[in-house]
Design a protein around this motif. Structure first.
Motif: not given
Ligand code: NAI
Ligand code: MG
Length: 332
Positions: A114-123, A161-165, A213-219
């Motif tokens: 799952v990708i959790v993306r900051e949605n109001t700032e950045g570029m 149910g992920f254990d890594k971010i 497979k390395y990825f679980q949750c990406i922030v």
């Protein structure tokens, strides 16, 4: 009764939202759907991309099911993206993009993330100014913004149910802004009970393909999340299959990851699955868990039994595919 706004928008937006609504209307959801408008076609009709009437309707609702809008091609100094305006107006700071394959034969790699993306700032501040032939963009990364997106990622990872971010950034170049994001990430993660690591965004783009497979949750931050989520969609079944939730504390906007698909608009060929899956995320947000899982099961069954749209090698049109999902719904 909980009110839910519905906006088709432009291009294939009204087709995929119309198809999804034809299914939702056959479910006993206890929701009041209110149709409203924004986008390019709305501008051509009313002179406004995001009419204040639409904003008032949205303010009376708990959620919005949205298709897509077309951006004007030429630069207009008065244009401000209605979608970005809504993300700001309702402070929809978290963009949640599940990336998992439903059809194993259409996935390119083994990615379940799952990708959790900051949605109001950045570029995406849209604060651009021109100075003597040079265009300068203000890019914003705040400690508050970083903290709350990491807190949200922890919640999302645990629910799924992920254990890594993995924090995805460009702190090797953008040392202060992305360095702040990376620092806050490790600080907030310390007591989370989850594993924490980080990766530079260009390496992450490659690793999504070479070691999925390395990825679980990406922030990650706004632009990186936007780009990586189209890549992740392509890797797991295509843009027709990728849903998203834009969440604030009091309102949720649910939309497919794809845009208005101008090359296929008006042909009844777009895959509505991404929008149907976005509706599932919306039903979960509205605490209608049983309805969400019934709808998702009907969709998965339809696809796995071979009823598919053209992008997945099938022959069904957008509306006909939705009818097949609705038929399965009554069998659940
Ligand atoms: P796009 O995501 O609309 O389309 C990219 C490719 O994927 C196209 O070949 C399209 O046919 C295909 N595709 C997209 N959705 C599909 C579906 N449901 N079923 C089957 N195939 C599908 O991106 P594009 O073409 O770059 O942008 C078109 C317009 O959409 C632009 O004006 C852009 O600004 C806007 N856009 C709007 C977004 C939004 O409203 N959230 C997000 C992304 C783009
Ligand atoms: Mg995008």
């Amino acid at each position: 009764m909980t009110r839910v706004a519905v906006i088709g928008g432009d291009g294939i937006g009204p087709e995929v939202v119309g198809a999804t609504m034809s299914i939702l209307e056959r479910m006993d959801l206890g929701l009041e759907f209110v149709e409203t408008e924004m986008g390019l076609a709305c501008f051509e009709r009313t002179g406004e991309y995001l009419p204040s009437k639409t904003l008032r309707t949205l303010e009376s609702c708990k959620a919005l099911l949205f298709g897509a809008i077309t951006s004007p091609v030429t630069f207009d100094p008065c244009y401000s993206s209605p979608l970005l305006q809504l993300r700001k107006h309702f402070d929809l700071y978290a963009n949640i993009r599940p990336c998992f394959p439903i059809l194993q034969e259409h996935k390119l790699v083994d990615l379940n993330a799952v990708i959790v993306r900051e949605n109001t700032e950045g570029m995406y501040t849209c604060r651009e100014r021109e100075d003597d032939g040079t265009v300068i963009l203000e890019r914003v990364v705040s400690e508050k913004g970083c903290r709350r997106i990491v807190v949200k990622a922890i919640k999302v990872a645990k629910v799924m149910g992920f254990d890594k971010i993995t924090c995805v950034h460009k702190a090797n170049v953008l040392r202060r802004s992305d360095g702040l994001f990376r620092g806050v990430f490790y600080d907030v993660m310390r007591d989370s009970g989850l594993q924490a690591d980080d990766m530079i965004v260009d390496a992450a783009a490659a690793a999504l393909i070479s070691k999925p497979k390395y990825f679980q949750c990406i922030v990650t931050l706004n632009l990186y999340g936007d780009i990586l989520s189209d890549e992740a969609a392509a890797l797991t079944g295509g843009l027709g299959m990728a849903p998203s939730a834009n969440l604030g504390d009091n309102f949720g906007l649910f939309e497919p990851v794809h845009g208005s698909g101008l090359d296929i608009a008006g042909k009844n060929v777009a895959n509505p699955s991404a929008t149907i899956l976005s509706a599932c995320l919306m039903l979960e947000f509205l605490k209608k868990m049983d309805a969400a899982s019934t709808l998702q099961s009907a969709l998965v069954q339809t696809l796995t039994e071979g009823d598919r749209t053209r992008d997945l090698g099938g022959r069904l049109g957008t509306r006909e595919f939705a009818d097949k999902v609705a038929e399965r719904l009554t069998r659940q």
